[in-house]
Design an enzyme around this catalytic site. Structure first.
Site, short mmCIF file in Angstrom:
data_model
loop_
_atom_site.label_atom_id
_atom_site.label_comp_id
_atom_site.label_asym_id
_atom_site.label_seq_id
_atom_site.Cartn_x
_atom_site.Cartn_y
_atom_site.Cartn_z
N ASP A 66 -5.11 -3.85 -0.63
CA ASP A 66 -4.16 -3.56 -1.71
C ASP A 66 -3.38 -4.81 -2.11
OD1 ASP A 66 -2.89 -1.85 -3.52
OD2 ASP A 66 -1.20 -1.58 -2.17
N ASN A 87 -9.04 5.67 -8.56
CA ASN A 87 -9.06 4.46 -9.39
C ASN A 87 -9.61 4.70 -10.79
OD1 ASN A 87 -9.78 2.10 -6.68
ND2 ASN A 87 -7.83 2.80 -7.51
#
Length: 240
Positions: free
Chosen positions: A22, A70
């Protein structure tokens, strides 16, 4: 700074490490760049971590490349990520094969994933399937809840009686039955959450959260996370 500088006990290296990679977008925004440039830089971090994992003798490394959530990102970023992951496979597959890395994928292969990308995923699996130095599992179009739902659907489709269903039944119907449960999960960028990653498998994993944004994450940070892991006592619900 290498393995010895972190004082790692090479007899207690985790067998399976998972990474939630991330911070790519924030890394780029902090530098006035497009978010996509952060993803590109993240590729260098990934391969440095892969090399570090090989140096330590880690058997399984699972990385969160693209989640089921996503798809909710801006269309241009989704298109970039799909093409970027495909480009990495094309550019790096032979290199990983030469390093003795076996490539596997977990996640849904639904209508949203381009057929050409699925074909290249299968080619990478086939090319590397005899390698045994390390298994790199790429979680693509993956969600922990989706994996459990899909496992339940397969169990239901087989008409297995309810009284016969236990934890072993569910494990046999997960995406990769061979993959061991992760000993250590690393989450970068200062976020303290799992984000739907390996929800079933991480029941007894050690969690390490790093403030480093993924593009800046190196094998030294991997070694530091494993050093922290080695200072913990895993009891699995038992009294030590």
């Amino acid at each position: 700074m290498g393995v010895s500088d972190h004082g790692l006990d090479l007899s207690r290296i985790p067998r399976h490490v998972g990474c939630v990679m991330d911070g790519n977008g924030r890394w780029a925004e902090q530098r006035g760049m497009a978010r996509t440039e952060g993803h590109e830089q993240g590729e260098h971090a990934l391969f440095d971590v892969i090399e570090g994992a090989l140096e330590l003798g880690i058997e399984w490394l699972t990385v969160y490349a693209f989640s089921t959530e996503n798809w909710n990102r801006p269309d241009d970023e989704v298109r970039f990520l799909l093409n970027f992951n495909r480009t990495i496979l094309r550019r790096r597959c032979d290199e990983l094969n030469e390093m003795g890395v076996r490539i596997r994928f977990v996640g849904r292969r639904d209508w949203r994933v381009p057929k050409g990308l699925i074909r290249e995923m299968d080619e990478a699996i086939e090319l590397t399937h005899n390698n045994n130095r390390m298994t790199l599992v790429i979680a693509f179009n993956y969600g922990g809840r989706a994996e459990i739902v899909d496992a339940v659907r397969r169990i239901a489709a087989q008409r297995i009686p309810a009284r016969m269903i236990n934890e072993r039944t569910i494990v046999r119907h997960l995406y990769d039955q061979e993959m061991p449960e992760p000993d250590l999960i690393i989450r970068t960028s200062g976020e303290y959450r799992i984000s739907n990653f390996l929800l079933w498998e991480l029941a007894y994993s050690e969690l390490v959260f790093s403030d480093v944004l993924w593009p800046d994450f190196t094998r030294r940070d991997l070694f530091a996370a494993i050093a922290e892991y080695q200072h913990r006592h895993r009891r699995f619900g038992r009294v030590r």
